[in-house]
Design an enzyme around this catalytic site. Sequence first.
Site, short mmCIF file in Angstrom:
data_model
loop_
_atom_site.label_atom_id
_atom_site.label_comp_id
_atom_site.label_asym_id
_atom_site.label_seq_id
_atom_site.Cartn_x
_atom_site.Cartn_y
_atom_site.Cartn_z
N SER A 19 0.84 -1.22 0.00
CA SER A 19 0.00 0.00 0.00
C SER A 19 0.87 1.26 0.00
O SER A 19 0.48 2.29 -0.51
CB SER A 19 -0.92 0.00 1.23
N SER A 21 4.48 0.92 -0.60
CA SER A 21 5.84 0.58 -1.05
C SER A 21 5.80 -0.23 -2.34
O SER A 21 4.77 -0.84 -2.68
CB SER A 21 6.53 -0.28 0.02
N LYS A 38 13.15 -2.21 -1.54
CA LYS A 38 11.79 -1.77 -1.20
C LYS A 38 11.83 -0.24 -1.12
O LYS A 38 12.61 0.33 -0.35
CB LYS A 38 11.39 -2.35 0.15
N TYR A 91 17.55 -10.70 -2.40
CA TYR A 91 16.67 -11.06 -3.51
C TYR A 91 16.48 -12.56 -3.47
O TYR A 91 17.45 -13.33 -3.52
CB TYR A 91 17.30 -10.64 -4.84
N ALA A 92 15.23 -12.99 -3.32
CA ALA A 92 14.91 -14.43 -3.30
C ALA A 92 14.44 -14.78 -4.70
O ALA A 92 13.32 -14.46 -5.10
CB ALA A 92 13.82 -14.72 -2.28
N ASP A 135 1.93 -11.23 10.30
CA ASP A 135 1.29 -11.26 8.98
C ASP A 135 1.86 -12.40 8.16
O ASP A 135 2.15 -12.27 6.97
CB ASP A 135 1.48 -9.93 8.24
N GLU A 139 2.47 -15.61 0.80
CA GLU A 139 3.09 -14.52 0.02
C GLU A 139 4.31 -13.91 0.72
O GLU A 139 5.12 -13.23 0.11
CB GLU A 139 2.09 -13.39 -0.25
N1 464 Z 1 7.06 -6.49 1.54
C1 464 Z 1 8.36 -6.85 1.39
O1 464 Z 1 9.21 -6.53 2.20
N2 464 Z 1 8.61 -7.61 0.30
C2 464 Z 1 9.82 -8.15 -0.09
C3 464 Z 1 11.03 -7.96 0.62
C4 464 Z 1 12.22 -8.56 0.16
C5 464 Z 1 12.16 -9.34 -1.00
C6 464 Z 1 10.95 -9.52 -1.69
C7 464 Z 1 9.78 -8.92 -1.24
C8 464 Z 1 11.19 -10.33 -2.79
C9 464 Z 1 10.14 -10.77 -3.73
C10 464 Z 1 10.44 -11.53 -4.98
C11 464 Z 1 9.56 -11.62 -6.04
C12 464 Z 1 10.16 -12.39 -7.04
C13 464 Z 1 9.57 -12.74 -8.33
C14 464 Z 1 8.67 -11.88 -8.94
C15 464 Z 1 8.13 -12.23 -10.18
C16 464 Z 1 8.42 -13.43 -10.78
C17 464 Z 1 9.27 -14.31 -10.14
C18 464 Z 1 9.52 -15.65 -10.77
O2 464 Z 1 8.94 -15.97 -11.77
N3 464 Z 1 10.33 -16.51 -10.18
C19 464 Z 1 10.52 -17.86 -10.76
C20 464 Z 1 9.73 -18.89 -9.94
N4 464 Z 1 8.40 -19.21 -10.53
C21 464 Z 1 7.36 -18.99 -9.52
C22 464 Z 1 6.01 -19.54 -9.92
C23 464 Z 1 6.08 -20.99 -10.34
C24 464 Z 1 7.13 -21.17 -11.40
C25 464 Z 1 8.47 -20.62 -11.00
C26 464 Z 1 9.88 -13.96 -8.93
C27 464 Z 1 11.39 -12.78 -6.55
N5 464 Z 1 11.55 -12.24 -5.28
C28 464 Z 1 12.58 -10.66 -2.74
O3 464 Z 1 13.18 -11.37 -3.53
N6 464 Z 1 13.12 -10.04 -1.66
#
Ligand code: 464
Length: 304
Positions: A19, A21, A38, A91-92, A135, A139
Site C-alpha cells: 500500500s 511501497s 523496497k 533477492y529471493a 502477517d 506470500e
Molecule cells: N514487503 C516486502 O518486504 N517484500 C519483499 C522484501 C524482500 C524481497 C521480496 C519482497 C522479494 C520478492 C520476490 C519476487 C520475485 C519474483 C517476482 C516475479 C516473478 C518471479 C519468478 O517468476 N520466479 C521464478 C519462480 N516461478 C514462480 C512460480 C512458479 C514457477 C516458477 C519472482 C522474486 N523475489 C525478494 O526477492 N526479496
Amino acid sequence: VTKRTPKDYIFGKVIGEGSYSTVYLAKDIHTSREHAIKVCEKQQIIREKKREQVRREKDALNILSNSGSSFFVKLYCTFQDAERLYFVMSYAKNGDLLPYINKVGSFDAACTRFYSGEILRALEHLHDLKIMHRDLKPENILLDQNMHIKVADFGCSKIIEPEDDDTSSDKSILNDSNGGRQRSNSFVGTAQYVSPELLTEKSISPSSDLWALGCIIYQMIAGLPPFRSRSEYMLFKKILNLDYVYPDGFTADAKDLVQKLLVIDPNERLGSKDTQRYTSIRSHPFYDGLDFDTLHLTNPPPIY
Ligand SMILES: NC(=O)Nc1ccc2c(c1)=C(Cc1cc(-c3cccc(C(=O)NCCN4CCCCC4)c3)c[nH]1)C(=O)N=2
C-alpha cells in the site's frame, strides 16, 4: 562506509507491491549483486499513517540481519532521498510460496513437512528474539535460488519490549494485568490468516504466528486457506467459530496437527507453552523422522 544512493543501483522489474511501497529487482553497480529494494514514498507513508510500521519493520530487519539465521530476508542498507526511503534487501530468486502451492494444487507430505518445518524453525528464531511477525502467509514466505525459505515483510511485526517480558525466551504469552496478553491497539495482518485474539481482544502474542502456521499447513495440503469468504465479516465469523472443514488428502496426522494449531485460545495452541524451541510441535507424529536442525543444510524435496 559511504551512504549508498539510488545511483549505486540499476533498477529492474517490479517484484512486489504494497500500500505504501514498491519492491524492485536491482543490481548493485559496484558488486553486480542482485538485491530487492523496497522503495517507500514518504508522502504515502504519512498519508497512510504508516510511520510506526516502517520503523518497526526496519528495527525487526536490523535485529534479524545480525542474528545469523538464513531463514529471513537480510537488510543490507537503507538510505533516502527527498521523496523516498530505500531498503536494500536479499533477492529471493524464486519468489514466494503461493504460486507453487497454486501450481501443484497440493504439496505432498515430504514438501509439507519440509517447508512447514523451515517455517517453524524461522518462528523459533523470531520468537526467541522477542519478535512477532503477525502477517505470516504464503506470500511472505520467499524461496531463494536453492528453494530454501526466507521470511519477508516485517511491516506488521512487533518487538515485545524487554520490560514487558519478565521471563527469558518463554514462549508462553506475556503475563500482565489482562490475563496474560499485551494489548495492541491496531489490527494487523491479512484477513484469512489473522488469529481470533487479534480480531477480538486485539491482544498479541507469539502464538498468533502459530495460528498462521496452522493456516499455512492446511493450505499446503488443501490448496486453499481454511477460512474463506467473499465478505470480510463472514470470514471473521468463520474464524471465530472455527468454521472450516478438511477436504480429502488430509492424513490423520496432518488433521491432528492443524487441529492443535487452529485453537481459539492462544494459550492452548500446540507450542504456546514451549520455551526456546517448539518441541511440542517438533515432536508431533506428522513430523516423525524430520531432522529440524539440518533442514537448511539439506536439498529441499522437489515441488511437483
Ligand atoms: N514487503 C516486502 O518486504 N517484500 C519483499 C522484501 C524482500 C524481497 C521480496 C519482497 C522479494 C520478492 C520476490 C519476487 C520475485 C519474483 C517476482 C516475479 C516473478 C518471479 C519468478 O517468476 N520466479 C521464478 C519462480 N516461478 C514462480 C512460480 C512458479 C514457477 C516458477 C519472482 C522474486 N523475489 C525478494 O526477492 N526479496
